[in-house]
Design an enzyme around this catalytic site. Structure first.
Site, short mmCIF file in Angstrom:
data_model
loop_
_atom_site.label_atom_id
_atom_site.label_comp_id
_atom_site.label_asym_id
_atom_site.label_seq_id
_atom_site.Cartn_x
_atom_site.Cartn_y
_atom_site.Cartn_z
N HIS A 66 16.50 -11.13 50.25
CA HIS A 66 17.56 -10.23 49.80
C HIS A 66 16.95 -9.01 49.12
O HIS A 66 16.04 -9.15 48.28
CB HIS A 66 18.51 -10.94 48.85
CG HIS A 66 19.43 -11.90 49.55
ND1 HIS A 66 19.28 -12.22 50.87
CD2 HIS A 66 20.50 -12.59 49.12
CE1 HIS A 66 20.24 -13.09 51.22
NE2 HIS A 66 20.98 -13.32 50.18
N LYS A 71 32.03 -11.10 42.59
CA LYS A 71 32.56 -9.79 43.00
C LYS A 71 34.06 -9.89 43.30
O LYS A 71 34.80 -8.94 43.10
CB LYS A 71 31.79 -9.28 44.22
CG LYS A 71 32.14 -7.86 44.62
CD LYS A 71 31.03 -7.24 45.44
CE LYS A 71 30.86 -7.91 46.77
NZ LYS A 71 31.97 -7.61 47.70
#
Length: 899
Positions: A140, A567
């Site tokens: 990532h 999120k």
């Protein structure tokens, strides 16, 4: 005993002075004076000796683009060097604590904990047998530094270690200091910003470096120290079994990354094998220099002799050479044959080891023979460490996990069935899909030809080819090399059955009896988490899936997505949802008598679950603490945890310590009984927090405010990783990946993913009749609540509303006036409620952390102010664009966090 010659203030001072000297020589005296002017102004303001930051603004306003670049490079380089000084201090504290016996969370302390809790040797062995810790390295894109820059910093770090730990003559000391100066000069002259986006192979090589150069060396030391500790405390000998496995997504994680092709995965598997096999051959060569016993004076034993003879029969030419070279030295003859068998693992010649188990058995036979000849100490010192390495790294260095988005599998199945069999899979409802897939998996005849991709879309062709080639990879590299398939955005039982179906068609699955991979649902949305019983219960009752589970030791791995959950819901609601649903998942698995292994998809930041792993382990529900745990390690967190031997070993032993304690606790209290009052408080607070957080995101113009008040557009073009920053071209928070979302707020010093809506939630509980005393008791007695509050406090401490306001001023007046006051109010309320619950005077309750922030803040501020100045300009020169990107790197280094 004094282990070190230096301390952190000396390192910081000397590195700072050296950087200043380099700036003078490489740029100019004027440039150095500018840096000093800005630095001193920032320090004066932070100390309360100046009323405003106007002197900094005034200085920045009159700088040419070239001088701005010097300022950005100066403060960025400063942080790179200071991070090394802090790393060196961590090493000092680890070594001194180990020497003094005062190191918390160590394997020594774990052994003491077990003894103090009257755990008998048999139960100790039972606890250790349950434990398996699986750090999983991902690619990532959160690592802002270039590989070239990291290499130079590693050289400087080694020089600092030499100055600190080695008794040097004056001339030796002078040479080391010259090396440091040369490397700092080179660092100053080296571009900090990547000119190109790294390729997937670059990311795989990066992960491989830590495995090859650090973890391979330190892993056996942890076992050795743990066994020493147990031997010192318990009279009976306790063998420590395998506790760790390392896994990787680098080169195999296809979710959202079109550059992860089957060719890349094959190359990664081959390269990892090509790395680890020479490491074993080198260790066998070293062992040959030790095991020089004369066969005429010892009896190697019947079992050793049988394996030596059999090995000679397999490799007669090598055996003849070994006998000529090492006459009457049976161990060296065997080691020569073993080196050749390791060499032939990866080539076409016969005589190579079929798998690591065969290699391990040879090593264990040597160890037994040494024991029988009174040479147990030689075995313990030289053979057993190699046994530990082989058991941990196998012939693949790290096993790969495959991963892709569930939509890709659905589309591939739909297209293949329509193209080859004229079956309308798309028109089926969920129940019909489950029935069709189950029947197809269980029948003997294949439904589709996995190799026939004619007429399919590129995406569908790539999915089918991946399954086809996975079968080949498992034949070539072994099933363990790539035996896990994670499914992103998993929401329906058919999403697992589709992968099982494709595996069956490719020959990876042959039910009943054989399933070549674990199917891992990634639960990351509120819909998936709240529907876990429906989803997993359906799968556990499904005939095909149940047979697949049975073939995989009846163990179900479940991945929890911390990033997207945060999120979607905000910090408090996400943490509560994950905690509550972990308890539910444990209950579901118990109901169906299935072993559960949780896979925690954590990022580097607090909002993405990036708390110290040993702390996170001890805050998990007891029901989930069965000893097995898996978690992602990514980006700058990998460098911070695993770049230095002592720190890497420390992180691993803290994990073992936490797992041992958690497993022991769970054995005595399998069900964590939480008072109803606490559960009710969290439900009320969580619901209100989610509403507050989503209210912010749904505010008209919020996405525009986010784009204007953070450097998101710069971050998206930073070439941090091979994967795109967004899932599509849409501009929405939902579409944006969690990493750039967190990275942007961190840059703006307004870390709302780590605390926004915390106050709204907790105050809603208080307004609903709750009391502060209950929250205080929850904080004192409940590890889960203590952990989330302490780490929210850390995010609040790293937030700076004055700097955040500088960024908010970049937004349109209407947006700023409607949105920023809401953020500021929530921040102030969060500070107040956290301090009231914890009873502290400041957000940071650790002295070292407060010192860290005080040391860093005055140096981050100028980079923030320069960044906002550049963001405010509508047109930038190429030099200014480069400087703007460099400020992102500098702030990331200063905050020691990206995403």
């Amino acid at each position: 005993m004094n282990l070190h010659a230096r301390e952190i203030n000396q390192d910081v001072r000397e590195l700072g002075e050296l950087l200043g000297s380099v700036i003078k020589h490489q740029s100019s005296e004027e440039a150095f004076d500018l840096v000093e002017t800005i630095r001193n102004a920032a320090i004066h303001y932070r100390r309360g000796e100046a009323d405003s930051r106007k002197p900094i603004h005034d200085t920045l306003d009159r700088l040419s683009p070239e001088k701005q670049d010097v300022i950005a490079r100066a403060f960025t380089t400063y942080f790179e060097l200071i991070n090394l000084a802090e790393e060196r201090q961590r090493v000092r504290e680890i070594r001194e604590g180990t020497q003094d016996g005062t190191l918390d969370d160590s394997v020594q302390e774990a052994a003491e904990y077990l003894h103090e809790n009257d755990v008998d040797p048999e139960t100790v062995e039972s606890i250790l047998d349950d434990i398996l810790i699986q750090p999983t390295f991902t690619a990532h894109p959160t690592e802002a530094r270039r590989k070239t820059v990291k290499a130079k910093l590693r050289d400087i770090s080694e020089n600092l270690e030499e100055l600190d730990e080695v008794r040097l003559t004056d001339n030796e000391d002078r040479r080391v200091r010259q090396n440091v100066r040369a490397q700092v000069t080179s660092l100053w002259q080296t571009p900090q910003v990547r000119d190109r986006r790294p390729e997937v192979t670059d990311e795989a090589l990066n992960v491989q470096w830590y495995l090859e150069n650090v973890l391979f060396d330190v892993i056996d030391e942890i076992y050795e120290e743990f066994e020493w500790a147990l031997d010192d405390i318990y009279e009976s000998e306790i063998d420590v079994p395998k506790l760790y496995e390392f896994r990787s997504w680098a080169g195999s994680d296809r979710d959202g990354n079109p550059f992860v092709t089957p060719e890349v995965t094959a190359e990664t598997l081959e390269r990892q094998r090509d790395v680890v096999l020479p490491l074993y051959r080198d260790r066998l060569k070293e062992l040959s220099g030790v095991l020089t016993q004369d066969g005429r004076q010892i009896d190697v034993g019947e079992r050793f002799q049988e394996r030596l003879d059999a090995h000679c029969d397999r490799l007669p030419g090598v055996a003849e050479e070994a006998k000529d070279r090492y006459p009457n030295e049976p161990y060296r003859q065997k080691l020569k044959l073993m080196r050749e068998s390791v060499l032939r693992v990866s080539d076409v010649r016969s005589g190579g080891y079929s798998d690591e188990e065969e290699f391990l058995e040879d090593l264990q036979v040597i160890a037994e023979s040494l024991e029988q000849n009174g040479a147990g100490q030689i075995s313990e010192r030289y053979v057993e460490p190699l046994v530990r390495k082989v058991a941990t790294f196998g012939f693949n260095l790290a096993s790969l996990d495959l991963r892709d988005h569930q939509e890709m599998h659905t589309n591939a199945v739909t297209e293949a069935l329509e193209q080859q069999e004229n079956i309308d899979y798309e028109g089926m409802d969920e129940q019909e899909r489950q029935e069709f897939l189950t029947e197809s998996i269980l029948q003997d005849r294949p439904v589709i030809d996995i190799e026939d991709t004619e007429g399919l879309s590129d995406e569908a062709e790539r999915v089918l080819r991946r399954f086809d080639e996975t079968a080949d990879w498992q034949k070539e590299f072994g099933v363990d090399a790539i035996d896990t398939y994670a499914i992103s955005m998993f929401e329906e039982p058919s999403h697992a059955l589709e992968v099982l179906f494709l595996g069956d068609q490719a020959g990876i699955v042959d039910l009943p009896g054989y399933c070549g991979f674990d199917l891992v649902p990634l639960l990351e949305t509120e819909y998936a988490l709240s529907g876990a019983r429906r989803i997993m219960g359906t799968l556990f009752e499904n005939e095909a899936y149940a047979k697949a589970l049975e073939a995989r030791n009846n163990t179900q791995e479940i991945m929890l997505g911390y990033s997207d959950s945060n999120k979607e819901n905000g910090y408090l609601a996400a943490q509560w949802s994950l905690y509550r649903n972990q308890k539910r998942l444990a209950e579901i698995h118990d109901d169906f008598d299935v072993e559960m292994r949780l896979f925690h998809g954590r990022g580097g930041s607090i909002s993405r679950g990036g708390v110290p792993m040993h702390e996170a382990m001890q805050a998990l529900p007891n029901e989930t603490c069965n000893g097995q745990i898996k978690f992602t390690e990514q980006g700058e967190a990998i460098a911070e945890k695993y770049a230095e031997d002592n720190i890497a070993e420390r992180n691993l032993e803290q994990m073992a310590n936490a797992q041992i304690k958690a497993r022991h606790t769970a054995m005595h209290n399998p069900i964590e009984e939480i008072p109803d009052e606490w559960m009710s408080a969290m439900e009320t607070a969580s619901d209100a927090a989610r509403e507050s957080y989503q209210g912010l995101l749904e505010t008209d113009g919020f996405v525009s405010f986010f784009e204007q008040a953070t450097p998101i557009t710069v971050i998206e073009n930073l070439n941090l990783g091979s994967r795109p920053a967004s899932r599509s071209e849409e501009r929405s928070v939902e579409d944006l990946r969690a990493i750039p979302w967190v990275f942007s707020w961190t840059q703006a010093r307004c870390i709302i993913p780590g605390w926004y809506s915390l106050a709204s939630g907790l105050n809603a509980y208080l307004d609903d009749g709750g009391d502060i005393e209950t929250l205080q008791k929850m904080y004192e007695e409940w590890p889960f609540f203590n952990t989330i509050l302490d780490h929210a406090a850390l995010a609040l401490a790293r937030t700076d509303m004055e700097i955040a306001e500088e960024y908010a001023d970049l937004a349109d007046d209407n947006l700023r006036k409607r949105i920023f006051p809401t953020i500021r109010t929530e921040y102030e309320n969060a500070v107040d409620v956290v301090l009231e619950i914890t009873g502290r005077d400041s957000l940071t309750h650790r002295e070292w952390l407060e010192e860290n922030l005080e040391r860093r803040n005055p140096y981050v501020d100028p980079l923030n102010l320069l960044q906002t100045r550049l963001l405010a300009q509508s047109h930038l020169t190429e030099t200014e664009k480069q400087t703007l990107r460099l400020t992102v790197h500098g702030i990331a280094a200063g905050m020691k966090n990206t995403g």
